[in-house]
Design a protein around this motif. Structure first.
Motif, mmCIF file in Angstrom:
data_model
loop_
_atom_site.group_PDB
_atom_site.id
_atom_site.type_symbol
_atom_site.label_atom_id
_atom_site.label_comp_id
_atom_site.label_asym_id
_atom_site.label_seq_id
_atom_site.Cartn_x
_atom_site.Cartn_y
_atom_site.Cartn_z
ATOM 1 N N LEU A 9 0.863 -1.411 -0.019
ATOM 2 C CA LEU A 9 0.028 -0.027 0.118
ATOM 3 C C LEU A 9 0.913 1.152 0.036
ATOM 4 N N VAL A 10 1.774 1.346 0.838
ATOM 5 C CA VAL A 10 2.926 2.425 0.718
ATOM 6 C C VAL A 10 3.553 2.557 -0.615
ATOM 7 N N VAL A 11 3.929 1.648 -0.954
ATOM 8 C CA VAL A 11 4.586 1.448 -2.538
ATOM 9 C C VAL A 11 3.575 2.082 -3.462
ATOM 10 N N ALA A 12 2.261 1.813 -3.554
ATOM 11 C CA ALA A 12 1.349 2.241 -4.325
ATOM 12 C C ALA A 12 1.036 3.476 -4.301
ATOM 13 N N LEU A 13 1.018 4.113 -2.668
ATOM 14 C CA LEU A 13 0.992 5.444 -2.707
ATOM 15 C C LEU A 13 2.064 6.386 -3.038
ATOM 16 N N ILE A 14 3.027 5.874 -3.080
ATOM 17 C CA ILE A 14 4.350 6.671 -3.328
ATOM 18 C C ILE A 14 4.448 6.583 -5.013
ATOM 19 N N ALA A 15 4.212 5.413 -5.416
ATOM 20 C CA ALA A 15 4.197 5.480 -6.935
ATOM 21 C C ALA A 15 3.190 6.341 -7.772
ATOM 22 N N ALA A 16 2.027 6.266 -6.927
ATOM 23 C CA ALA A 16 0.853 7.486 -7.386
ATOM 24 C C ALA A 16 1.263 8.779 -7.282
ATOM 25 N N SER A 21 1.473 5.325 -12.664
ATOM 26 C CA SER A 21 0.000 4.795 -12.431
ATOM 27 C C SER A 21 0.234 3.321 -12.645
ATOM 28 N N GLY A 22 0.950 2.799 -13.318
ATOM 29 C CA GLY A 22 1.056 1.311 -13.754
ATOM 30 C C GLY A 22 1.518 0.552 -12.344
ATOM 31 N N VAL A 23 2.582 1.064 -11.945
ATOM 32 C CA VAL A 23 3.169 0.522 -10.651
ATOM 33 C C VAL A 23 2.235 0.618 -9.554
ATOM 34 N N ALA A 24 1.507 1.917 -9.459
ATOM 35 C CA ALA A 24 0.669 2.095 -8.452
ATOM 36 C C ALA A 24 -0.400 1.102 -8.248
ATOM 37 N N ALA A 25 -0.947 0.906 -9.591
ATOM 38 C CA ALA A 25 -2.079 0.107 -9.860
ATOM 39 C C ALA A 25 -1.887 -1.462 -9.518
#
Length: 57
Positions: A9-16, A21-25
């Motif tokens: 979740l933290v990785v997704a938030l940082i990537a977003a 967007s692809g990494v975040a999704a």
């Protein structure tokens, strides 16, 4: 398992935030799957403990 879900979740938030967007999704999807697996295993453990008659404390 919950720790891994929070990590993704933290990785997704940082990537977003950075615009990936692809990494975040992908990270958000993995975090969601891990969280639901954690919930299912937690409920199974609580039911098993209740069936055996042991106190939660």
């Amino acid at each position: 398992m919950l720790g891994w879900a929070l990590t993704f979740l933290v990785v997704a938030l940082i990537a977003a935030f950075l615009g990936f967007s692809g990494v975040a999704a992908a990270s958000a999807g993995i975090a969601q799957i891990l969280f639901f697996v954690f919930l299912v295993l937690f409920v199974i453990a609580m039911v098993a403990r209740a069936v055996r008659g042991r106190s939660p404390m």
